[in-house]
Design a protein around this motif. Structure first.
Motif, PDB file in Angstrom:
ATOM      1  N   ALA A  46       0.846  -1.195   0.000  1.00 36.15           N
ATOM      2  CA  ALA A  46       0.000   0.000   0.000  1.00 36.15           C
ATOM      3  C   ALA A  46       0.881   1.245   0.000  1.00 36.15           C
ATOM      4  N   LEU A  47       0.487   2.246  -0.775  1.00 37.79           N
ATOM      5  CA  LEU A  47       1.159   3.549  -0.740  1.00 37.79           C
ATOM      6  C   LEU A  47       0.339   4.432   0.184  1.00 37.79           C
ATOM      7  N   GLU A  48       0.901   4.783   1.320  1.00 35.91           N
ATOM      8  CA  GLU A  48       0.130   5.503   2.335  1.00 35.91           C
ATOM      9  C   GLU A  48       0.644   6.921   2.498  1.00 35.91           C
ATOM     10  N   GLY A  49      -0.245   7.878   2.277  1.00 40.38           N
ATOM     11  CA  GLY A  49       0.104   9.285   2.438  1.00 40.38           C
ATOM     12  C   GLY A  49       0.452   9.936   1.117  1.00 40.38           C
ATOM     13  N   ARG A  50       0.169  11.224   1.049  1.00 40.69           N
ATOM     14  CA  ARG A  50       0.342  11.975  -0.198  1.00 40.69           C
ATOM     15  C   ARG A  50       1.805  11.948  -0.652  1.00 40.69           C
ATOM     16  N   ALA A  51       2.735  12.014   0.298  1.00 42.05           N
ATOM     17  CA  ALA A  51       4.163  12.054  -0.059  1.00 42.05           C
ATOM     18  C   ALA A  51       4.583  10.748  -0.730  1.00 42.05           C
ATOM     19  N   ALA A  52       4.128   9.620  -0.191  1.00 42.42           N
ATOM     20  CA  ALA A  52       4.476   8.315  -0.778  1.00 42.42           C
ATOM     21  C   ALA A  52       3.872   8.179  -2.168  1.00 42.42           C
ATOM     22  N   ILE A  53       2.647   8.688  -2.323  1.00 42.91           N
ATOM     23  CA  ILE A  53       1.969   8.603  -3.617  1.00 42.91           C
ATOM     24  C   ILE A  53       2.706   9.472  -4.638  1.00 42.91           C
ATOM     25  N   GLU A  54       3.117  10.658  -4.218  1.00 38.66           N
ATOM     26  CA  GLU A  54       3.845  11.560  -5.128  1.00 38.66           C
ATOM     27  C   GLU A  54       5.165  10.909  -5.573  1.00 38.66           C
ATOM     28  N   GLU A  55       5.875  10.323  -4.619  1.00 40.75           N
ATOM     29  CA  GLU A  55       7.162   9.695  -4.933  1.00 40.75           C
ATOM     30  C   GLU A  55       6.963   8.530  -5.921  1.00 40.75           C
ATOM     31  N   HIS A  56       5.915   7.755  -5.694  1.00 39.44           N
ATOM     32  CA  HIS A  56       5.616   6.652  -6.607  1.00 39.44           C
ATOM     33  C   HIS A  56       5.431   7.163  -8.032  1.00 39.44           C
ATOM     34  N   PHE A  57       4.612   8.194  -8.180  1.00 41.80           N
ATOM     35  CA  PHE A  57       4.323   8.674  -9.530  1.00 41.80           C
ATOM     36  C   PHE A  57       5.524   9.406 -10.138  1.00 41.80           C
ATOM     37  N   ARG A  58       6.348  10.001  -9.298  1.00 39.85           N
ATOM     38  CA  ARG A  58       7.563  10.626  -9.806  1.00 39.85           C
ATOM     39  C   ARG A  58       8.439   9.557 -10.494  1.00 39.85           C
ATOM     40  N   GLN A  59       8.548   8.415  -9.843  1.00 40.56           N
ATOM     41  CA  GLN A  59       9.329   7.319 -10.441  1.00 40.56           C
ATOM     42  C   GLN A  59       8.668   6.781 -11.712  1.00 40.56           C
ATOM     43  N   VAL A  60       7.353   6.567 -11.630  1.00 45.15           N
ATOM     44  CA  VAL A  60       6.640   6.014 -12.790  1.00 45.15           C
ATOM     45  C   VAL A  60       6.756   6.966 -13.973  1.00 45.15           C
ATOM     46  N   PHE A  61       6.490   8.255 -13.732  1.00 42.17           N
ATOM     47  CA  PHE A  61       6.486   9.229 -14.822  1.00 42.17           C
ATOM     48  C   PHE A  61       7.903   9.464 -15.378  1.00 42.17           C
ATOM     49  N   GLY A  62       8.922   9.158 -14.559  1.00 43.86           N
ATOM     50  CA  GLY A  62      10.295   9.261 -15.052  1.00 43.86           C
ATOM     51  C   GLY A  62      10.548   8.321 -16.223  1.00 43.86           C
ATOM     52  N   SER A  63       9.863   7.187 -16.229  1.00 46.17           N
ATOM     53  CA  SER A  63      10.097   6.185 -17.273  1.00 46.17           C
ATOM     54  C   SER A  63       8.945   6.053 -18.261  1.00 46.17           C
ATOM     55  N   ALA A  87     -14.536   2.036 -15.125  1.00 49.29           N
ATOM     56  CA  ALA A  87     -13.627   1.304 -16.002  1.00 49.29           C
ATOM     57  C   ALA A  87     -12.575   2.280 -16.502  1.00 49.29           C
ATOM     58  N   VAL A  88     -11.363   1.772 -16.612  1.00 53.74           N
ATOM     59  CA  VAL A  88     -10.239   2.615 -16.999  1.00 53.74           C
ATOM     60  C   VAL A  88      -9.487   1.910 -18.121  1.00 53.74           C
ATOM     61  N   VAL A  89      -9.147   2.641 -19.156  1.00 58.03           N
ATOM     62  CA  VAL A  89      -8.162   2.128 -20.113  1.00 58.03           C
ATOM     63  C   VAL A  89      -6.900   2.956 -19.918  1.00 58.03           C
ATOM     64  N   GLN A  90      -5.829   2.263 -19.551  1.00 60.21           N
ATOM     65  CA  GLN A  90      -4.567   2.945 -19.284  1.00 60.21           C
ATOM     66  C   GLN A  90      -3.594   2.601 -20.410  1.00 60.21           C
ATOM     67  N   ARG A  91      -3.089   3.628 -21.070  1.00 67.98           N
ATOM     68  CA  ARG A  91      -2.078   3.413 -22.113  1.00 67.98           C
ATOM     69  C   ARG A  91      -0.740   3.887 -21.574  1.00 67.98           C
ATOM     70  N   VAL A  92       0.276   3.073 -21.780  1.00 72.16           N
ATOM     71  CA  VAL A  92       1.606   3.440 -21.296  1.00 72.16           C
ATOM     72  C   VAL A  92       2.594   3.389 -22.461  1.00 72.16           C
ATOM     73  N   ARG A  93       3.547   4.298 -22.411  1.00 70.84           N
ATOM     74  CA  ARG A  93       4.587   4.342 -23.440  1.00 70.84           C
ATOM     75  C   ARG A  93       5.882   4.702 -22.730  1.00 70.84           C
ATOM     76  N   ARG A  94       6.905   3.888 -22.958  1.00 65.26           N
ATOM     77  CA  ARG A  94       8.182   4.134 -22.317  1.00 65.26           C
ATOM     78  C   ARG A  94       8.823   5.364 -22.951  1.00 65.26           C
ATOM     79  N   ARG A  95       9.413   6.207 -22.109  1.00 65.87           N
ATOM     80  CA  ARG A  95       9.961   7.466 -22.618  1.00 65.87           C
ATOM     81  C   ARG A  95      11.276   7.267 -23.358  1.00 65.87           C
ATOM     82  N   ARG A  96      11.990   6.187 -23.002  1.00 63.50           N
ATOM     83  CA  ARG A  96      13.306   5.951 -23.611  1.00 63.50           C
ATOM     84  C   ARG A  96      13.281   4.646 -24.386  1.00 63.50           C
ATOM     85  N   TRP A  97      14.331   4.453 -25.153  1.00 62.63           N
ATOM     86  CA  TRP A  97      14.462   3.207 -25.891  1.00 62.63           C
ATOM     87  C   TRP A  97      14.650   2.051 -24.915  1.00 62.63           C
TER      88      TRP A  97
END
Lengths: 146, 146
Positions: A46-63, A87-97
């Motif tokens: 579980a990601l608990e607290g706004r700070a943990a959630i922000e850090e998670h997405f910072r890492q995800v969005f980095g890639s 219902a959610v459709v999530q599309r992901v694309r890696r930023r780097r090769w």
């Protein structure tokens, strides 16, 4: 505020969160959550607290670049507590090769609380794999039916 | 009814559902849900309505014996709307040969509504895979700490 307006506010809070995902702005995503908000992703701690959630997405969005299309399937509100599922459709694309890309059919169920200022913040957010087959297919069929 | 009593009623509704699972009685499980209750299992179509939920469990219980241990991690209530989330360890054992067995760490998030008679029924039930590693290990550690 009447029932319909309240429901619209709750849906707007979800739309804002989905839009923030697309912007790749971890701080904006985290701002949709309550201070003690909890994000529950399948198979992960579980990601608990706004700070943990922000850090998670910072890492995800980095890639990854992420876009979210969500469709609300139900909203319930009583007082300062609300819940929304969709219902959610999530599309992901890696930023780097290698620039791999893909899409996933998911469901989410959000629990939201209204704060003193009248704003709805996400208290709990749970994400689930959607129907294994036909998630996208169903959507394409849906488009064809229009 | 005060806040604590209400919260206890909500937890009791969840405990009743988990107990019904262990009894293998599909009708008793379905009775924990509202008429229009929705059960969302990962990767599967939504089960909508008490009848669909009962039929699902009738099939599951025909082949599998299930026991559920659940631990509540949060409850929120306002008026006639409540939500509960928790960790679940689900053990399954096939009733016939080959009598395979296993256990899964899951999380669930329930949304409950209070009806006119004051009873809490599950409106939405979403199940998610728990932490991939250490679900059971964590529990064992938890026991050792006691």
């Amino acid at each position: 505020m009447n029932r319909v307006e309240t429901q619209e506010r709750v849906e707007a809070a979800e739309a804002k969160l989905s839009a923030a995902m697309g912007s790749g702005d971890a701080r904006a995503v985290a701002a949709s959550y309550a201070d003690d908000g909890v994000l529950l992703l399948p198979g992960r701690p579980a990601l608990e607290g706004r700070a943990a959630i922000e850090e998670h997405f910072r890492q995800v969005f980095g890639s990854w670049q992420i876009t979210i299309e969500s469709e609300t399937e139900g909203v319930m509100v009583d007082g300062d507590l609300a819940t929304l599922r969709g219902a959610v459709v999530q599309r992901v694309r890696r930023r780097r090769w290698p620039r791999i890309a893909g899409s996933m059919a998911l469901r989410h169920l959000l629990v939201l609380r209204r704060d003193g200022a009248g704003d709805w913040a996400v208290a709990w957010d749970t994400v689930q794999q959607g129907e294994r087959t036909g998630g996208l297919l169903r959507r394409v069929k849906g488009l064809l039916r229009r």
